[in-house]
Motif scaffolding. Structure first.
Motif, PDB file in Angstrom:
ATOM      1  N   GLU A 153      40.335  47.756  39.751  1.00  0.00           N
ATOM      2  CA  GLU A 153      40.151  46.907  38.563  1.00  0.00           C
ATOM      3  C   GLU A 153      39.341  45.668  38.910  1.00  0.00           C
ATOM      4  O   GLU A 153      38.436  45.262  38.153  1.00  0.00           O
ATOM      5  CB  GLU A 153      41.513  46.508  38.001  1.00  0.00           C
ATOM      6  CG  GLU A 153      42.327  47.661  37.429  1.00  0.00           C
ATOM      7  CD  GLU A 153      43.704  47.224  36.985  1.00  0.00           C
ATOM      8  OE1 GLU A 153      43.955  45.991  36.989  1.00  0.00           O
ATOM      9  OE2 GLU A 153      44.526  48.090  36.639  1.00  0.00           O
ATOM     10  N   LEU A 154      39.643  45.043  40.024  1.00  0.00           N
ATOM     11  CA  LEU A 154      38.941  43.822  40.411  1.00  0.00           C
ATOM     12  C   LEU A 154      37.470  44.102  40.703  1.00  0.00           C
ATOM     13  O   LEU A 154      36.584  43.352  40.263  1.00  0.00           O
ATOM     14  CB  LEU A 154      39.617  43.202  41.636  1.00  0.00           C
ATOM     15  CG  LEU A 154      38.974  41.924  42.199  1.00  0.00           C
ATOM     16  CD1 LEU A 154      38.914  40.834  41.143  1.00  0.00           C
ATOM     17  CD2 LEU A 154      39.706  41.439  43.442  1.00  0.00           C
ATOM     18  N   ARG A 157      35.439  44.608  37.469  1.00  0.00           N
ATOM     19  CA  ARG A 157      35.177  43.356  36.744  1.00  0.00           C
ATOM     20  C   ARG A 157      34.127  42.524  37.473  1.00  0.00           C
ATOM     21  O   ARG A 157      33.267  41.893  36.845  1.00  0.00           O
ATOM     22  CB  ARG A 157      36.480  42.561  36.577  1.00  0.00           C
ATOM     23  CG  ARG A 157      37.460  43.179  35.584  1.00  0.00           C
ATOM     24  CD  ARG A 157      38.457  42.148  35.078  1.00  0.00           C
ATOM     25  NE  ARG A 157      39.216  41.543  36.173  1.00  0.00           N
ATOM     26  CZ  ARG A 157      40.399  41.987  36.571  1.00  0.00           C
ATOM     27  NH1 ARG A 157      40.928  43.061  35.979  1.00  0.00           N
ATOM     28  NH2 ARG A 157      41.037  41.399  37.536  1.00  0.00           N
ATOM     29  N   LEU A 158      34.204  42.487  38.802  1.00  0.00           N
ATOM     30  CA  LEU A 158      33.223  41.720  39.567  1.00  0.00           C
ATOM     31  C   LEU A 158      31.813  42.302  39.394  1.00  0.00           C
ATOM     32  O   LEU A 158      30.844  41.556  39.202  1.00  0.00           O
ATOM     33  CB  LEU A 158      33.607  41.707  41.050  1.00  0.00           C
ATOM     34  CG  LEU A 158      34.786  40.803  41.447  1.00  0.00           C
ATOM     35  CD1 LEU A 158      35.147  41.026  42.917  1.00  0.00           C
ATOM     36  CD2 LEU A 158      34.452  39.331  41.202  1.00  0.00           C
ATOM     37  N   ARG A 161      30.466  41.323  35.932  1.00  0.00           N
ATOM     38  CA  ARG A 161      30.142  39.904  35.774  1.00  0.00           C
ATOM     39  C   ARG A 161      28.940  39.502  36.623  1.00  0.00           C
ATOM     40  O   ARG A 161      28.122  38.681  36.201  1.00  0.00           O
ATOM     41  CB  ARG A 161      31.364  39.048  36.139  1.00  0.00           C
ATOM     42  CG  ARG A 161      32.525  39.234  35.167  1.00  0.00           C
ATOM     43  CD  ARG A 161      33.560  38.160  35.324  1.00  0.00           C
ATOM     44  NE  ARG A 161      33.032  36.836  34.959  1.00  0.00           N
ATOM     45  CZ  ARG A 161      33.787  35.743  34.938  1.00  0.00           C
ATOM     46  NH1 ARG A 161      35.080  35.820  35.253  1.00  0.00           N
ATOM     47  NH2 ARG A 161      33.261  34.577  34.620  1.00  0.00           N
ATOM     48  N   LEU A 176      33.479  32.494  40.113  1.00  0.00           N
ATOM     49  CA  LEU A 176      33.695  33.833  39.579  1.00  0.00           C
ATOM     50  C   LEU A 176      34.845  34.537  40.302  1.00  0.00           C
ATOM     51  O   LEU A 176      35.750  35.118  39.663  1.00  0.00           O
ATOM     52  CB  LEU A 176      32.401  34.640  39.728  1.00  0.00           C
ATOM     53  CG  LEU A 176      32.451  36.128  39.364  1.00  0.00           C
ATOM     54  CD1 LEU A 176      32.756  36.289  37.893  1.00  0.00           C
ATOM     55  CD2 LEU A 176      31.129  36.800  39.716  1.00  0.00           C
ATOM     56  N   GLU A 179      38.324  33.006  39.407  1.00  0.00           N
ATOM     57  CA  GLU A 179      38.837  33.413  38.097  1.00  0.00           C
ATOM     58  C   GLU A 179      39.423  34.817  38.140  1.00  0.00           C
ATOM     59  O   GLU A 179      40.496  35.079  37.578  1.00  0.00           O
ATOM     60  CB  GLU A 179      37.716  33.343  37.053  1.00  0.00           C
ATOM     61  CG  GLU A 179      37.268  31.925  36.721  1.00  0.00           C
ATOM     62  CD  GLU A 179      36.086  31.948  35.746  1.00  0.00           C
ATOM     63  OE1 GLU A 179      35.789  33.033  35.204  1.00  0.00           O
ATOM     64  OE2 GLU A 179      35.482  30.881  35.534  1.00  0.00           O
ATOM     65  N   GLU A 180      38.711  35.723  38.780  1.00  0.00           N
ATOM     66  CA  GLU A 180      39.160  37.112  38.797  1.00  0.00           C
ATOM     67  C   GLU A 180      40.416  37.295  39.648  1.00  0.00           C
ATOM     68  O   GLU A 180      41.294  38.094  39.307  1.00  0.00           O
ATOM     69  CB  GLU A 180      38.038  38.022  39.313  1.00  0.00           C
ATOM     70  CG  GLU A 180      36.843  38.123  38.383  1.00  0.00           C
ATOM     71  CD  GLU A 180      37.219  38.680  37.017  1.00  0.00           C
ATOM     72  OE1 GLU A 180      38.214  39.442  36.921  1.00  0.00           O
ATOM     73  OE2 GLU A 180      36.523  38.356  36.033  1.00  0.00           O
ATOM     74  N   THR A 183      43.393  36.013  37.680  1.00  0.00           N
ATOM     75  CA  THR A 183      43.754  37.009  36.671  1.00  0.00           C
ATOM     76  C   THR A 183      44.521  38.161  37.307  1.00  0.00           C
ATOM     77  O   THR A 183      45.507  38.667  36.741  1.00  0.00           O
ATOM     78  CB  THR A 183      42.492  37.541  35.974  1.00  0.00           C
ATOM     79  OG1 THR A 183      41.802  36.454  35.356  1.00  0.00           O
ATOM     80  CG2 THR A 183      42.838  38.591  34.928  1.00  0.00           C
ATOM     81  N   LEU A 184      44.088  38.562  38.502  1.00  0.00           N
ATOM     82  CA  LEU A 184      44.742  39.664  39.193  1.00  0.00           C
ATOM     83  C   LEU A 184      46.175  39.303  39.601  1.00  0.00           C
ATOM     84  O   LEU A 184      47.091  40.133  39.509  1.00  0.00           O
ATOM     85  CB  LEU A 184      43.929  40.042  40.436  1.00  0.00           C
ATOM     86  CG  LEU A 184      44.273  41.355  41.129  1.00  0.00           C
ATOM     87  CD1 LEU A 184      43.946  42.530  40.221  1.00  0.00           C
ATOM     88  CD2 LEU A 184      43.525  41.476  42.453  1.00  0.00           C
TER      89      LEU A 184
END
Length: 402
Positions: A153-154, A157-158, A161, A176, A179-180, A183-184
């Motif tokens: 998932e990470l 998203r990376l 972005r 960046l 933030e991720e 969230t994780l």
């Protein structure tokens, strides 16, 4: 007639002769000597002989005790009454306030976890982010025990972005990644240790875990956290199988004024837990912390006994927290332990100890995903106040550094 008179005369003569012989024999015995005349006593009686100096009687007049000077210096002295020393009352320690503890311990955390954050930043800063680079990023996350699903998932998203962002300055990449990762980790989770039940005090917290995770020490440190927040605490030493466990827990309690309820060695742990809750209610304590015996998650009998402790405690009141203590250095094996404990006693929160001694900080993410419950406390050292409430932002900042 004449013959009779003659016989009488002869008898008298014979008796007289015999009497004379007896008296004569008695007079021949020597008479005892008369006692000597008593001497004229004019001198005082001699002093008792104590060594040679007492040979000559003393002629001086005797003095009363008031007239005698007591010797000084190295001579004999009258024994003074013993001095009774007053026992010093041990001073209670004042635990460090919990607010901002993780910020203070950030440097300790970053020393062990910086490899993860710096490794990710280095990879993301490459000129070309090809498939090989993204695979390296995945490997870095997996090595840190983040887990397969959270890692995928990470990375997705990376990638998205970075593609949208276009330019990748170091400041932008760091922001960046921060933030991720936050969230994780899950900033929306409730990480407060629930110790204020709506039905009235005390709040009841049971601490469970396998052997060697630092469970009893964690219970003692948690008592300090609660005392630092102004709560009164009763400790229940329900680990009756390890000889030193009750002594260890009582020592932790005495440092901060927490009362410890304990039972006989090898006794029934459920009974000790029951008594601790009962006493906590009677004295109006805010929180009762119950330390249970460490047990292997593979031992069915011990796990069943843990369930018994929970059921017995709940005869008084429902448990507000069941905290599972995990050793962060065990990595994925800790997830197996967590799964079994959760099936027996309904875990409500995780305490990760020894997080400063491993580079696998991703276990925070993995165990939360596995159990669906938050990491509430983390241990970052051997110090008494090195147990800190878990704060996602401070944790991520320690990972990626300044």
């Amino acid at each position: 007639m004449d013959i009779v008179i003659l016989a009488v005369v002869i008898a008298v003569v014979v008796i007289g002769a015999i009497g004379g012989l007896v008296v004569g024999s008695r007079r021949k015995k020597p008479l005892p000597k008369p006692p000597p005349a008593a001497p004229d006593i004019t001198a005082p009686p001699a002093e008792p002989h104590v060594g040679e100096e007492a040979e000559t009687p003393r002629d001086e007049t005797r003095r009363t005790i008031e007239e005698v000077d007591l010797p000084s210096g190295s001579g004999a002295t009258l024994a003074e009454p013993p001095v009774v020393e007053e026992l010093e009352v041990p001073q209670l320690e004042v635990p460090e306030p919990t607010a901002g503890r993780l910020v203070r311990l950030r440097s300790r955390l970053s020393r062990s976890q910086s490899a993860l954050g710096k490794g990710l930043l280095t990879l993301l800063s490459r000129e070309h982010l090809d498939e090989d680079t993204w695979e390296e990023i995945e490997d870095t996350l997996l090595t840190a025990d983040v887990g397969v699903q959270p890692t995928q998932e990470l990375v997705e998203r990376l990638r998205e972005r970075v593609r949208v962002l276009g330019t990748r300055t170091p400041e932008e990449l760091r922001g960046l990644l921060r933030e991720e990762l936050i969230t994780l980790v899950g900033p929306e989770m409730d990480r407060a240790v629930r110790t204020e039940p709506p039905s009235g005090k005390p709040g009841i917290v049971m601490v469970v875990g396998v052997n060697g995770t630092g469970k009893t020490t964690t219970t003692g440190k948690l008592a300090r956290v609660l005392v630092a927040d102004g709560r009164s605490v009763v400790l229940g030493a329900a680990d009756t199988f390890r000889a030193a466990a009750a002594d260890q827990l009582q020592t932790w309690g005495e440092r901060v004024g927490a009362h410890t309820v304990r039972g006989p060695e090898g006794g029934d742990p459920a009974s000790v837990a029951f008594d601790a809750v009962k006493e906590g209610k009677e004295i109006g304590s805010d929180v009762v912390l119950i330390d249970t015996a460490g047990r292997l998650h593979t031992k069915t009998g011990l796990m069943d006994e843990l369930g018994k402790v929970k059921r017995v405690v709940e005869k008084h009141a429902p448990l507000d927290e069941v905290l599972l203590v995990l050793d962060a250095t065990t990595g994925q094996n800790g997830l197996i332990q967590a799964r079994v404990f959760a099936e027996v006693v309904d875990i409500t929160g995780i305490v990760l100890t020894k997080l400063d001694g491993t580079a696998k900080g991703g276990i925070v993410v993995a165990v939360q995903r596995e159990l669906g419950v938050p990491v509430k406390l983390i241990g970052l050292g051997e110090g008494a106040d090195d147990l800190a409430p878990f704060e996602p932002e401070a944790f991520v900042d320690a990972l990626i550094g300044d």
